[in-house]
Structure formats: C-alpha cells, structure tokens
Design a protein around this motif. Structure first.
Motif, PDB file in Angstrom:
ATOM      1  N   GLY A  99      60.509  27.051  -4.551  1.00 13.36           N
ATOM      2  CA  GLY A  99      59.431  26.795  -3.607  1.00 13.36           C
ATOM      3  C   GLY A  99      59.965  26.555  -2.213  1.00 13.36           C
ATOM      4  O   GLY A  99      61.162  26.430  -1.996  1.00 13.36           O
ATOM      5  N   LYS A 100      59.064  26.499  -1.255  1.00 13.41           N
ATOM      6  CA  LYS A 100      59.466  26.326   0.140  1.00 13.41           C
ATOM      7  C   LYS A 100      59.939  24.895   0.370  1.00 13.41           C
ATOM      8  O   LYS A 100      59.234  23.940   0.070  1.00 13.41           O
ATOM      9  N   ARG A 101      61.115  24.760   0.947  1.00 14.14           N
ATOM     10  CA  ARG A 101      61.707  23.445   1.181  1.00 14.14           C
ATOM     11  C   ARG A 101      61.752  23.195   2.680  1.00 14.14           C
ATOM     12  O   ARG A 101      62.011  24.097   3.471  1.00 14.14           O
ATOM     13  N   ARG A 102      61.534  21.977   3.081  1.00  7.35           N
ATOM     14  CA  ARG A 102      61.482  21.611   4.491  1.00  7.35           C
ATOM     15  C   ARG A 102      62.833  21.064   4.941  1.00  7.35           C
ATOM     16  O   ARG A 102      63.295  20.036   4.434  1.00  7.35           O
ATOM     17  N   LEU A 103      63.438  21.753   5.882  1.00  8.45           N
ATOM     18  CA  LEU A 103      64.735  21.366   6.427  1.00  8.45           C
ATOM     19  C   LEU A 103      64.524  20.848   7.841  1.00  8.45           C
ATOM     20  O   LEU A 103      63.879  21.510   8.660  1.00  8.45           O
ATOM     21  N   CYS A 104      65.069  19.678   8.128  1.00  5.10           N
ATOM     22  CA  CYS A 104      64.826  19.027   9.420  1.00  5.10           C
ATOM     23  C   CYS A 104      66.038  19.125  10.336  1.00  5.10           C
ATOM     24  O   CYS A 104      67.150  18.724   9.958  1.00  5.10           O
ATOM     25  N   ILE A 151      61.394  25.191   8.661  1.00  2.53           N
ATOM     26  CA  ILE A 151      62.258  24.467   9.590  1.00  2.53           C
ATOM     27  C   ILE A 151      61.414  23.490  10.401  1.00  2.53           C
ATOM     28  O   ILE A 151      60.445  23.886  11.051  1.00  2.53           O
ATOM     29  N   VAL A 152      61.785  22.222  10.331  1.00  2.00           N
ATOM     30  CA  VAL A 152      61.090  21.157  11.039  1.00  2.00           C
ATOM     31  C   VAL A 152      62.030  20.592  12.094  1.00  2.00           C
ATOM     32  O   VAL A 152      63.220  20.384  11.811  1.00  2.00           O
ATOM     33  N   ARG A 153      61.530  20.336  13.284  1.00  2.00           N
ATOM     34  CA  ARG A 153      62.367  19.765  14.353  1.00  2.00           C
ATOM     35  C   ARG A 153      61.761  18.441  14.785  1.00  2.00           C
ATOM     36  O   ARG A 153      60.642  18.422  15.302  1.00  2.00           O
ATOM     37  N   LEU A 154      62.502  17.365  14.558  1.00  2.00           N
ATOM     38  CA  LEU A 154      62.014  16.035  14.880  1.00  2.00           C
ATOM     39  C   LEU A 154      63.099  15.248  15.606  1.00  2.00           C
ATOM     40  O   LEU A 154      64.288  15.356  15.280  1.00  2.00           O
ATOM     41  N   THR A 155      62.681  14.453  16.574  1.00  4.31           N
ATOM     42  CA  THR A 155      63.635  13.607  17.301  1.00  4.31           C
ATOM     43  C   THR A 155      64.154  12.514  16.379  1.00  4.31           C
ATOM     44  O   THR A 155      63.374  11.848  15.681  1.00  4.31           O
ATOM     45  N   ALA A 156      65.460  12.330  16.367  1.00  8.95           N
ATOM     46  CA  ALA A 156      66.065  11.333  15.479  1.00  8.95           C
ATOM     47  C   ALA A 156      67.405  10.877  16.046  1.00  8.95           C
ATOM     48  O   ALA A 156      68.014  11.558  16.867  1.00  8.95           O
ATOM     49  N   PHE A 157      67.826   9.706  15.626  1.00 12.45           N
ATOM     50  CA  PHE A 157      69.147   9.150  15.929  1.00 12.45           C
ATOM     51  C   PHE A 157      69.366   8.964  17.437  1.00 12.45           C
ATOM     52  O   PHE A 157      70.424   9.293  17.981  1.00 12.45           O
ATOM     53  N   ASP A 158      68.347   8.410  18.094  1.00 17.58           N
ATOM     54  CA  ASP A 158      68.476   8.117  19.522  1.00 17.58           C
ATOM     55  C   ASP A 158      69.586   7.113  19.802  1.00 17.58           C
ATOM     56  O   ASP A 158      70.107   7.060  20.918  1.00 17.58           O
ATOM     57  N   ASP A 159      69.928   6.308  18.810  1.00 18.09           N
ATOM     58  CA  ASP A 159      70.954   5.277  18.987  1.00 18.09           C
ATOM     59  C   ASP A 159      72.325   5.763  18.520  1.00 18.09           C
ATOM     60  O   ASP A 159      73.173   4.965  18.103  1.00 18.09           O
ATOM     61  N   LEU A 160      72.574   7.076  18.609  1.00 24.57           N
ATOM     62  CA  LEU A 160      73.838   7.644  18.123  1.00 24.57           C
ATOM     63  C   LEU A 160      75.049   6.998  18.782  1.00 24.57           C
ATOM     64  O   LEU A 160      76.045   6.699  18.105  1.00 24.57           O
ATOM     65  N   ASP A 161      75.006   6.781  20.096  1.00 26.03           N
ATOM     66  CA  ASP A 161      76.167   6.192  20.780  1.00 26.03           C
ATOM     67  C   ASP A 161      76.500   4.818  20.226  1.00 26.03           C
ATOM     68  O   ASP A 161      77.678   4.483  20.029  1.00 26.03           O
ATOM     69  N   MET A 162      75.477   4.025  19.960  1.00 21.36           N
ATOM     70  CA  MET A 162      75.708   2.696  19.390  1.00 21.36           C
ATOM     71  C   MET A 162      76.277   2.798  17.984  1.00 21.36           C
ATOM     72  O   MET A 162      77.168   2.028  17.598  1.00 21.36           O
ATOM     73  N   ILE A 163      75.770   3.747  17.202  1.00 22.01           N
ATOM     74  CA  ILE A 163      76.279   3.945  15.843  1.00 22.01           C
ATOM     75  C   ILE A 163      77.752   4.330  15.880  1.00 22.01           C
ATOM     76  O   ILE A 163      78.576   3.804  15.122  1.00 22.01           O
ATOM     77  N   ARG A 164      78.096   5.245  16.775  1.00 22.20           N
ATOM     78  CA  ARG A 164      79.490   5.681  16.888  1.00 22.20           C
ATOM     79  C   ARG A 164      80.405   4.531  17.280  1.00 22.20           C
ATOM     80  O   ARG A 164      81.489   4.358  16.711  1.00 22.20           O
ATOM     81  N   GLU A 165      79.989   3.753  18.247  1.00 22.74           N
ATOM     82  CA  GLU A 165      80.828   2.645  18.699  1.00 22.74           C
ATOM     83  C   GLU A 165      80.952   1.574  17.612  1.00 22.74           C
ATOM     84  O   GLU A 165      82.032   1.007  17.401  1.00 22.74           O
TER      85      GLU A 165
END
Length: 524
Positions: A302-307, A339-353
């Motif tokens: 079946g059709k699968r949703r990839l983000c 294919i789904v496009r959603l904003t995510a992981f805005d805090d990436l810099d903090m996660i990396r640090e």
C-alpha cells in the motif's frame, strides 16, 4: 513537535516466519557460498588486488589458513542437505573497536592493545552461530572519532570513504565481504554507506547490545551493519537483533484490506519501558507528489507516507545532493509512495551542541585513566576533545541523556499526528569530499542517532564524476555515490527494513564498477 498520543498504525506484512525467511534468504546468501572454500580463495585474490592500497583490512598473516580451517569445521557441522543457518559461509568484517576472540583490538589507535582487550562482542557470537565466518578486523578512525584512517574509497576513488566505520564500508564496496559490523554515535554508519555506495543500517538503540566494544558515547552508541544489499542485511538482522519478530508474528495487517489502513498491532513499549506507543491519527500534512498509479506499480503493502523534514536538517545539504534527492523523491512518487514535507527539528543546533558536550563527558569517562599514562600516543585533536570533558558536569550529562529520550517520544508522537510512516533524507550532506584529510560532515543522521531511532541508508544513484575531480593519471571515469536515509520509530526496525527493501527494489540502482586499477595508480 506535539506530544499527543496517537493510535498505532498497521504495519505491512512482508517478513514471513523463520522457515520462509530461511527459504528466501538462503537462496541469496548461499548461492555463492555453498563452496565456502572457493569463496575464501576468491577473497585471497581480491585481497591481493585491493590491499594494501585500499587500506580496509587490518593485517592478518594467518587469515586464509584460519578461514579455511573454520570453513571446514562449519561444513562438518552443516553438511550439504542439512538445515544450514542463515549466514552459512558469509564473510563478515568487524570494525576494530569491537572485540573478536583471538584478535587484538586497537580501535584505530597507537595504544597498547592489552589496554583495550575484552570479551568477544555478543553480536559477533551471534554471527558465528548464524554460520558467518569472521574475515577479520577492518580499519576505523581513532576511537571512532573524526581523525581519518588511511582507508581509500573503492567507489569514488580519491575521495574519503567517510568515518568512523571507514574500513567496514570500503571492505563491502570492494567485495572483500558482503557484510561488516560498524558502529554509529553520530553518523559513522550512514555516512560511509552513502560515500561508498553500500547499504548501512543503524538499529534502534538497544536492539544490538553494545557489550564487547570500546565505547565512544554510550547513550548514543549503536552497533550496526554495512552490507552489499538488503537481502544480506535482512539475514544479519534476523540473526542478531534482540527480540526479532517477523511481521506475521507481530499481527501486522496490510493497509487497504477493508480496514482503511488502521489495523492495530499489539502494543509495544519503548526502550525505557515507561511509555506505551499510542494510537495513530488521521491528521493530514502537506502532501507533495501524490498521484494515482496502477495497483501493480504501487508498493506491495500500500501507499506509505514518507516525510521530508524541512528546516535546518535539510539546509545542511549541498545543492547537488538536494537536486539528486528531489529526483529520487520524484521516482518514488511516480511509483506510488506519498511524499510529505513538514517543518521539523528547528532546534537542530542545540541538539548538535548538546550531543557534542555529552560526547566530551563520555569520552573522558572512558579515557581518563589512559590519557594520564598514554596521552602522548593520542591524536592531539582527540586528546583536546577528551580533556574538554572536564567542563561538563555529571548533572548536565544526565539532563542531556533524558532530553534525548524525550526527543524519541516527541518524534514518535509527531509521526503519529501526521500519519508518517518514515522519514526520508539524503544519506549525507554532500557527495564524498575529495582527498583523505576529512571524513566529511557527520551531522545528516544526528537526529536518528541521539533519539536512538532505526535507520537504513541506501544508494540512490551513482553520478559520473566531474572532469575536474578525476585523477589525471587515469583514463577511467569515477562515480560519486548519492544516497537516501530512511528512519522509523523506535523499536520498529523490522518495518523500516521492509520499507528499505521495497525502495531498494523500486529504485533498482545498478552497482557501479569499482576501479581497482585506478586505485592502484593513485596509491603508488
């Protein structure tokens, strides 16, 4: 990301019971290994062709005698016609921070190996039980940090193979083995897989025990595999993952069989056992590229949703990577994936640090006694990094560990809220950089590492190498691998592996020609 608890989605049926798995896998794994002695002789020929120019394998003067002896013992235990184990006769390389009985562990360092010795890793023992033959140790960066090893990339010759599992990826890409053990703390499986054009798999945190290895950062360390293809990876996972469950055993339903795709699995628990995975919602995201296709062209389940996670993570990528990635998304869309496009992981810099600070703390905890006596044997950059761990308190380290566990929950809830089955991103931020002075940017898969989520990296295309990058002393044209990474919810490794297997089949990427003659020229 929201934390709303959502119903658990139905999962596609795909992996059968153990009997069917053996029937399917053995045809692939043993096709070239019924005569394991021939396979060992072929290894000797490949090793003579590739090493030491490639620099993937650690020296082992007794390698072929040992392998022939172990192969004889294996054939005696499992004669032709017997019920042979899944990995019968398959050669497996082992990253040199993982302990193997009878082999020294140096962890890519100059420290006395006696300091690092330990009991054989549980995953190595499981590989042996499954019939695998341990090829030997493969190169890695010093203590799985960023200092490059001397390993070449057999696919994009003259370019880095990535790190820290550089030898694991290069050995598989060169055909020295079909499977190799690697580890990942930030991007040390995904990046080498992407750069060398092989399959890389990082399991959910805890699905492969970390016992029997030299730690880098225990809360985000993972053991995983580099593989030539999904078939051999499936056999390895079925043999080595704790609590492996086939889809049929887990009560999976196929979406679209009259239940609207909302069939429910038995409830699982996450890695800490403190939350149950909730139910999924029917919330819609912004869908791009959805189109009607004949049923026979759509994925079998079946059709699968990839983000695609819009925002800082995707902004790490270079333009050529993004262009290739969009081409791949278009292919998948045309074949029926949504294919789904959603904003995510805005805090990436903090996660990396936060991750970097946690790594400093954990590295110091492991190396503090060693650097007191053997500090002069460490790479200076690594030594400075380890010593900086004194700036991180235990209380801060505990807070970061807990924050990363919470991130795991948030990602799960976000996926349920938006009815997302898996994340999809480029496999690396760039094509493999030229030269061996760097292992490349490690941060593309950092979210999946710190949250402990399962991920699979697959080749998506092999691009002709630009003329400006080609080696002047070769008439052959090189290729630059491009890749995608798929990531799923914690504990749902079987599902992300099935999805990756379907996508590998759909993309049908032809394997490139590995240019040993070119490698020999630039090495000399």
């Amino acid at each position: 990301m929201t934390t709303t608890m959502q119903p658990q989605p139905s999962i596609p049926q795909g992996f059968g019971g153990d009997r069917q798995l053996k029937k399917d896998i053995l045809l692939v794994c043993q096709a070239d290994h019924d005569n394991v002695f021939t396979a060992i002789d072929e290894l000797a020929s490949r090793e003579a062709e590739w090493e030491p120019m490639l620099g993937a394998l650690l020296p082992d003067a007794n390698r072929h005698t040992r392998l022939r002896q172990e192969a004889q013992e294996l054939c005696t235990r499992f004669p032709i016609g017997s019920d042979r184990p899944l990995l019968f006769g398959v050669l497996v390389g082992v990253k040199d921070i993982i302990h193997v009985a009878g082999m020294k562990t140096r962890a890519g360092s100059r420290l006395p190996p006696e300091l690092l010795e330990g009991e054989e890793a549980e995953v190595v023992a499981k590989l042996r039980e499954a019939g695998a033959l341990i090829l030997g140790k493969v190169q890695c960066t010093e203590f799985a940090f960023f200092t490059p090893a001397a390993t070449q990339n057999p696919t994009a010759v003259g370019h880095t193979p990535g790190g820290s599992s550089s030898g694991s990826a290069a050995a598989v890409a060169a055909g020295l083995c079909r499977l190799a053990l690697g580890t990942q703390t930030t991007g040390s499986i995904s990046r080498p897989a992407a750069y060398c054009g092989v399959v890389g798999y990082k399991p959910s945190y805890g699905r492969i025990p970390l016992t029997g290895s030299v730690p880098a950062c225990k809360p985000t360390d993972h053991m995983g595999f580099l593989a030539s293809d999904m078939e051999i990876l499936e056999a390895a996972c079925a043999s080595c993952l704790s609590n492996w469950k086939h889809a049929v055993e887990r009560g999976h339903k196929i979406p679209g069989n009259g239940d609207g795709g909302t069939g429910v699995l038995a409830v699982l628990q996450d890695g800490d056992g403190d939350r149950e995975m909730g139910e999924r919602s029917n919330a819609e995201g912004a869908v791009v590229g959805k189109m009607a296709v004949p049923a026979q062209c759509a994925p079998s389940y079946g059709k699968r949703r990839l983000c695609v996670p819009l925002g800082p993570l995707m902004e790490l990528c270079e333009a050529d990577v993004l262009a290739s990635f969009e081409d791949t998304l278009q292919q998948l869309s045309q074949l029926g994936w949504v294919i789904v496009r959603l904003t995510a992981f805005d805090d990436l810099d903090m996660i990396r640090e936060s991750h970097r600070r946690l790594m400093r703390f954990e590295f110091l905890e492991t190396h503090e006694a060693w650097i007191t006596e053997f500090g002069h044997l460490y790479n200076l950059e690594l030594l400075s990094f380890i010593r900086s761990g004194s700036e991180v308190t235990e209380a801060e380290a505990i807070r970061v560990r807990e924050a990363f566990k919470e991130l795991r929950h948030h990602i799960r809830d976000f996926m349920y809220e938006h009815d997302v089955h898996a994340w999809i991103t480029p496999g690396a931020t760039s094509a493999p950089p030229a030269g061996l002075g760097s292992t490349g940017n490690p941060f593309m898969p950092v979210i999946w590492s710190v949250a402990g989520l399962p991920s699979v990296t697959l080749p998506s295309v092999f691009l002709p190498m630009p003329d400006s990058m080609e080696c002047s002393n070769s008439s052959s044209a090189g290729v630059l691998p491009m890749a995608i990474t798929l990531a799923g919810r914690w504990g749902e490794d079987e599902e992300i592996l099935l999805l990756a297997k379907e996508i590998e089949k759909a993309l049908d990427v032809p394997a490139p020609k590995r240019m040993s003659s070119w490698l020999r020229k630039i090495a000399t």
